[in-house]
Write a protein that holds these residues in place. Structure first.
Motif, PDB file in Angstrom:
ATOM      1  N   GLU A   1      -5.897   1.728  20.146  1.00  0.00           N
ATOM      2  CA  GLU A   1      -6.234   0.744  19.117  1.00  0.00           C
ATOM      3  C   GLU A   1      -7.439  -0.089  19.544  1.00  0.00           C
ATOM      4  N   SER A   2      -7.475  -0.478  20.807  1.00  0.00           N
ATOM      5  CA  SER A   2      -8.594  -1.256  21.331  1.00  0.00           C
ATOM      6  C   SER A   2      -9.881  -0.442  21.251  1.00  0.00           C
ATOM      7  N   ALA A   3      -9.816   0.813  21.641  1.00  0.00           N
ATOM      8  CA  ALA A   3     -10.998   1.679  21.586  1.00  0.00           C
ATOM      9  C   ALA A   3     -11.473   1.843  20.152  1.00  0.00           C
ATOM     10  N   ALA A   4     -10.544   1.961  19.226  1.00  0.00           N
ATOM     11  CA  ALA A   4     -10.908   2.101  17.811  1.00  0.00           C
ATOM     12  C   ALA A   4     -11.598   0.840  17.308  1.00  0.00           C
ATOM     13  N   LEU A   5     -11.109  -0.318  17.732  1.00  0.00           N
ATOM     14  CA  LEU A   5     -11.743  -1.573  17.322  1.00  0.00           C
ATOM     15  C   LEU A   5     -13.157  -1.693  17.895  1.00  0.00           C
ATOM     16  N   TYR A   6     -13.312  -1.325  19.173  1.00  0.00           N
ATOM     17  CA  TYR A   6     -14.650  -1.346  19.775  1.00  0.00           C
ATOM     18  C   TYR A   6     -15.587  -0.376  19.061  1.00  0.00           C
ATOM     19  N   ALA A   7     -15.074   0.781  18.712  1.00  0.00           N
ATOM     20  CA  ALA A   7     -15.893   1.769  17.997  1.00  0.00           C
ATOM     21  C   ALA A   7     -16.300   1.236  16.631  1.00  0.00           C
ATOM     22  N   GLN A   8     -15.393   0.550  15.965  1.00  0.00           N
ATOM     23  CA  GLN A   8     -15.699  -0.023  14.657  1.00  0.00           C
ATOM     24  C   GLN A   8     -16.783  -1.091  14.781  1.00  0.00           C
ATOM     25  N   VAL A   9     -16.659  -1.956  15.778  1.00  0.00           N
ATOM     26  CA  VAL A   9     -17.680  -2.990  15.995  1.00  0.00           C
ATOM     27  C   VAL A   9     -19.018  -2.330  16.286  1.00  0.00           C
ATOM     28  N   TYR A  10     -18.995  -1.299  17.125  1.00  0.00           N
ATOM     29  CA  TYR A  10     -20.218  -0.593  17.482  1.00  0.00           C
ATOM     30  C   TYR A  10     -20.872   0.004  16.238  1.00  0.00           C
ATOM     31  N   GLU A  11     -20.055   0.604  15.371  1.00  0.00           N
ATOM     32  CA  GLU A  11     -20.571   1.228  14.149  1.00  0.00           C
ATOM     33  C   GLU A  11     -21.162   0.203  13.203  1.00  0.00           C
ATOM     34  N   GLU A  12     -20.513  -0.934  13.081  1.00  0.00           N
ATOM     35  CA  GLU A  12     -20.888  -1.915  12.062  1.00  0.00           C
ATOM     36  C   GLU A  12     -21.941  -2.918  12.514  1.00  0.00           C
ATOM     37  N   ASP A  13     -22.173  -3.039  13.805  1.00  0.00           N
ATOM     38  CA  ASP A  13     -23.060  -4.083  14.310  1.00  0.00           C
ATOM     39  C   ASP A  13     -24.284  -3.464  14.986  1.00  0.00           C
ATOM     40  N   ALA A  14     -25.411  -3.511  14.298  1.00  0.00           N
ATOM     41  CA  ALA A  14     -26.646  -2.913  14.822  1.00  0.00           C
ATOM     42  C   ALA A  14     -27.064  -3.561  16.131  1.00  0.00           C
ATOM     43  N   GLU A  15     -26.856  -4.860  16.265  1.00  0.00           N
ATOM     44  CA  GLU A  15     -27.238  -5.555  17.499  1.00  0.00           C
ATOM     45  C   GLU A  15     -26.445  -5.024  18.694  1.00  0.00           C
ATOM     46  N   THR A  16     -25.185  -4.767  18.479  1.00  0.00           N
ATOM     47  CA  THR A  16     -24.342  -4.211  19.542  1.00  0.00           C
ATOM     48  C   THR A  16     -24.834  -2.824  19.935  1.00  0.00           C
ATOM     49  N   ARG A  17     -25.185  -1.995  18.961  1.00  0.00           N
ATOM     50  CA  ARG A  17     -25.691  -0.655  19.267  1.00  0.00           C
ATOM     51  C   ARG A  17     -26.972  -0.741  20.087  1.00  0.00           C
ATOM     52  N   GLU A  18     -27.878  -1.640  19.707  1.00  0.00           N
ATOM     53  CA  GLU A  18     -29.132  -1.785  20.443  1.00  0.00           C
ATOM     54  C   GLU A  18     -28.880  -2.275  21.869  1.00  0.00           C
ATOM     55  N   TRP A  19     -27.962  -3.207  22.014  1.00  0.00           N
ATOM     56  CA  TRP A  19     -27.615  -3.722  23.343  1.00  0.00           C
ATOM     57  C   TRP A  19     -27.056  -2.603  24.227  1.00  0.00           C
ATOM     58  N   MET A  20     -26.168  -1.773  23.654  1.00  0.00           N
ATOM     59  CA  MET A  20     -25.581  -0.670  24.421  1.00  0.00           C
ATOM     60  C   MET A  20     -26.634   0.374  24.792  1.00  0.00           C
ATOM     61  N   LYS A  21     -27.528   0.693  23.864  1.00  0.00           N
ATOM     62  CA  LYS A  21     -28.579   1.659  24.159  1.00  0.00           C
ATOM     63  C   LYS A  21     -29.478   1.145  25.286  1.00  0.00           C
ATOM     64  N   ALA A  22     -29.824  -0.125  25.228  1.00  0.00           N
ATOM     65  CA  ALA A  22     -30.672  -0.714  26.280  1.00  0.00           C
ATOM     66  C   ALA A  22     -29.941  -0.733  27.617  1.00  0.00           C
ATOM     67  N   ASN A  23     -28.675  -1.037  27.585  1.00  0.00           N
ATOM     68  CA  ASN A  23     -27.877  -1.102  28.812  1.00  0.00           C
ATOM     69  C   ASN A  23     -27.773   0.272  29.466  1.00  0.00           C
ATOM     70  N   THR A  24     -27.525   1.306  28.694  1.00  0.00           N
ATOM     71  CA  THR A  24     -27.374   2.646  29.261  1.00  0.00           C
ATOM     72  C   THR A  24     -28.736   3.207  29.691  1.00  0.00           C
ATOM     73  N   ALA A  25     -29.801   2.806  29.043  1.00  0.00           N
ATOM     74  CA  ALA A  25     -31.140   3.292  29.406  1.00  0.00           C
ATOM     75  C   ALA A  25     -31.576   2.717  30.757  1.00  0.00           C
ATOM     76  N   GLU A  26     -31.075   1.548  31.120  1.00  0.00           N
ATOM     77  CA  GLU A  26     -31.452   0.901  32.371  1.00  0.00           C
ATOM     78  C   GLU A  26     -30.717   1.466  33.578  1.00  0.00           C
ATOM     79  N   ARG A  27     -29.641   2.211  33.361  1.00  0.00           N
ATOM     80  CA  ARG A  27     -28.871   2.758  34.481  1.00  0.00           C
ATOM     81  C   ARG A  27     -29.607   3.905  35.144  1.00  0.00           C
ATOM     82  N   PRO A  28     -29.572   3.934  36.473  1.00  0.00           N
ATOM     83  CA  PRO A  28     -30.198   5.074  37.166  1.00  0.00           C
ATOM     84  C   PRO A  28     -29.417   6.357  36.947  1.00  0.00           C
TER      85      PRO A  28
END
Length: 77
Positions: free
Chosen positions: A49-76
């Motif tokens: 249920e928690s994962a589904a809620l996070y996925a929903q937030v990720y889908e609905e919030d463009a700012e969250t998607r951009e933050w996650m993309k930037a975060n994963t791009a910075e990882r070695p």
């Protein structure tokens, strides 16, 4: 080990009487197993249920998607 008194339906009693058929040494072991299984199932359900809620937030919030993309791009790699 503590003992408790519980009320059961006749169908539950009949099931418990078959403890040996299911590989348990006694009725108490069968009940403990069922309770442990229930606790694990509830924890898994809360995680899903928690994962589904996070996925929903990720889908609905463009700012969250951009933050996650930037975060994963910075990882070695």
């Amino acid at each position: 080990m503590k003992q408790v008194k519980v009320g059961l339906d006749e169908s539950h009693v009949r099931l418990l009487e078959q403890f040996k058929r299911f590989g348990f040494k006694d009725k108490s072991e069968m009940v403990r197993f069922a309770l442990d299984l229930y606790v694990k199932d509830m924890a898994n359900r809360r995680l899903r249920e928690s994962a589904a809620l996070y996925a929903q937030v990720y889908e609905e919030d463009a700012e969250t998607r951009e933050w996650m993309k930037a975060n994963t791009a910075e990882r070695p790699s």
